[in-house]
Design a protein around this motif. Sequence first.
Motif, PDB file in Angstrom:
ATOM      1  N   HIS A 258      15.362  39.332 -27.113  1.00  0.00           N
ATOM      2  CA  HIS A 258      14.884  38.050 -26.599  1.00  0.00           C
ATOM      3  C   HIS A 258      15.977  36.977 -26.711  1.00  0.00           C
ATOM      4  O   HIS A 258      15.927  35.975 -25.994  1.00  0.00           O
ATOM      5  CB  HIS A 258      13.643  37.591 -27.374  1.00  0.00           C
ATOM      6  N   GLN A 259      16.912  37.203 -27.616  1.00  0.00           N
ATOM      7  CA  GLN A 259      18.003  36.238 -27.797  1.00  0.00           C
ATOM      8  C   GLN A 259      18.788  36.051 -26.501  1.00  0.00           C
ATOM      9  O   GLN A 259      19.265  34.948 -26.209  1.00  0.00           O
ATOM     10  CB  GLN A 259      18.941  36.725 -28.908  1.00  0.00           C
TER      11      GLN A 259
ATOM     12  N   LEU B 111      18.681  39.693 -34.908  1.00  0.00           N
ATOM     13  CA  LEU B 111      18.098  39.119 -33.694  1.00  0.00           C
ATOM     14  C   LEU B 111      17.495  40.213 -32.824  1.00  0.00           C
ATOM     15  O   LEU B 111      17.644  41.402 -33.091  1.00  0.00           O
ATOM     16  CB  LEU B 111      19.153  38.322 -32.931  1.00  0.00           C
ATOM     17  N   THR B 112      16.808  39.794 -31.784  1.00  0.00           N
ATOM     18  CA  THR B 112      16.188  40.740 -30.849  1.00  0.00           C
ATOM     19  C   THR B 112      16.785  40.537 -29.460  1.00  0.00           C
ATOM     20  O   THR B 112      17.556  39.606 -29.222  1.00  0.00           O
ATOM     21  CB  THR B 112      14.664  40.532 -30.779  1.00  0.00           C
TER      22      THR B 112
ATOM     23  N   GLN C 260      13.063  24.780 -33.122  1.00  0.00           N
ATOM     24  CA  GLN C 260      12.977  25.970 -33.963  1.00  0.00           C
ATOM     25  C   GLN C 260      11.878  25.781 -35.008  1.00  0.00           C
ATOM     26  O   GLN C 260      11.624  24.675 -35.487  1.00  0.00           O
ATOM     27  CB  GLN C 260      14.312  26.263 -34.651  1.00  0.00           C
TER      28      GLN C 260
ATOM     29  N   ALA D  93      10.604  30.613 -23.447  1.00  0.00           N
ATOM     30  CA  ALA D  93      11.275  31.747 -24.089  1.00  0.00           C
ATOM     31  C   ALA D  93      11.372  31.468 -25.580  1.00  0.00           C
ATOM     32  O   ALA D  93      11.429  30.315 -26.008  1.00  0.00           O
ATOM     33  CB  ALA D  93      12.662  31.969 -23.498  1.00  0.00           C
ATOM     34  N   SER D  94      11.391  32.531 -26.373  1.00  0.00           N
ATOM     35  CA  SER D  94      11.530  32.380 -27.828  1.00  0.00           C
ATOM     36  C   SER D  94      12.222  33.610 -28.388  1.00  0.00           C
ATOM     37  O   SER D  94      12.240  34.671 -27.756  1.00  0.00           O
ATOM     38  CB  SER D  94      10.166  32.191 -28.499  1.00  0.00           C
ATOM     39  N   SER D  95      12.790  33.432 -29.575  1.00  0.00           N
ATOM     40  CA  SER D  95      13.501  34.550 -30.199  1.00  0.00           C
ATOM     41  C   SER D  95      13.444  34.407 -31.713  1.00  0.00           C
ATOM     42  O   SER D  95      13.836  33.372 -32.265  1.00  0.00           O
ATOM     43  CB  SER D  95      14.960  34.570 -29.731  1.00  0.00           C
TER      44      SER D  95
ATOM     45  N   SER E  42      17.657  36.010 -23.550  1.00  0.00           N
ATOM     46  CA  SER E  42      16.959  35.136 -22.605  1.00  0.00           C
ATOM     47  C   SER E  42      17.287  33.676 -22.877  1.00  0.00           C
ATOM     48  O   SER E  42      17.193  32.836 -21.977  1.00  0.00           O
ATOM     49  CB  SER E  42      15.438  35.360 -22.686  1.00  0.00           C
TER      50      SER E  42
ATOM     51  N   VAL F 134      12.265  30.922 -35.793  1.00  0.00           N
ATOM     52  CA  VAL F 134      11.994  31.292 -34.398  1.00  0.00           C
ATOM     53  C   VAL F 134      12.585  30.196 -33.519  1.00  0.00           C
ATOM     54  O   VAL F 134      12.224  29.017 -33.654  1.00  0.00           O
ATOM     55  CB  VAL F 134      10.481  31.421 -34.112  1.00  0.00           C
TER      56      VAL F 134
ATOM     57  N   GLU G 176       5.408  32.922 -29.189  1.00  0.00           N
ATOM     58  CA  GLU G 176       5.685  33.364 -27.824  1.00  0.00           C
ATOM     59  C   GLU G 176       4.469  33.186 -26.921  1.00  0.00           C
ATOM     60  O   GLU G 176       4.608  32.957 -25.705  1.00  0.00           O
ATOM     61  CB  GLU G 176       6.118  34.830 -27.840  1.00  0.00           C
TER      62      GLU G 176
END
Length: 286
Positions: free
Chosen positions: A126-127, A123-124, A73, A98-100, A129, A219, A91
């Motif tokens: 992408h979480q 969060l988005t 992170q 993968a990243s979030s 993934s 991140v 990203e």
Amino acid sequence: MRLRTPTVVGLDLSLPFSLYAWRLRTRAAQELLAAIGIAVGVALVFGVLVANTSIGGSASGLVHQLIGSAQLQLASRSQDGFSEQVARRVEALPGVQASSPLLQEDAVIAGSHGSEPIQIIGLTVHQFSLNPEAARDLGSSAANLLSDGIGLPSSVANTTGANANTVVSLSANGMLQRAQVGAVLGSQTIGAVASSPIAIALLGTAQRLTDEPGRITSVLVQAKPGEQAQVARELRVLAAGRADVTPADNDLRLLETAAKPNKQSTTLFAAIAGMVGFLLALNAML
């Protein structure tokens, strides 16, 4: 023919039971106090150990739900966070699978029954993934979170009196905002996290509620197989001393380090509780 009572070394095996029955008849009050002493000691030891375990288990469950398969992170050094644009640069790194981005801010939530300090987690998509199981477990609740609402664990909902489709007040960074509860998440949906003092929202909603437009605090990063060391170096270059590159579960490690004195005191208190119960029982039996 009358059966003989078994003996050991010439002693009648029924003798101890006969003596205890006599003592119970003549000293019933003392025996009751002895039983109470034992029960008190066992209850104190059990209660302390269970409380300590539940706190650690809740925190561990929350961290593991958040990080999913992430190994690293990029974490802000202050609550001010950093620009959301950094997440896009992370990203784009060649070794990142993968990243979030995450926004985590302290707040106070208030409902019809009361208030509680919580942490808002933005969060988005992408979480998912990083943790596909979370999307499956949320089911229809995920759609409700995507509709500009917040998700509350059942413990927070019970404390504040909030229900799905009701409005609650949120105080964060000196701002008072109103938010609609999109879903109440129980243990069958989010496991041990249901007892955590948090509120979950999409990143944009969390930024609006905390008055932190365009800001994130960390991140989460999942590196491609064999690329973790290279990604860590790239993140340090990207951070340029303005953020920390740590293992994804670093918060849990810090919590475990901070909790060591508490665990030691818990063990000591449990031992004292056991001794108190033993002394109560011994005193009653004398």
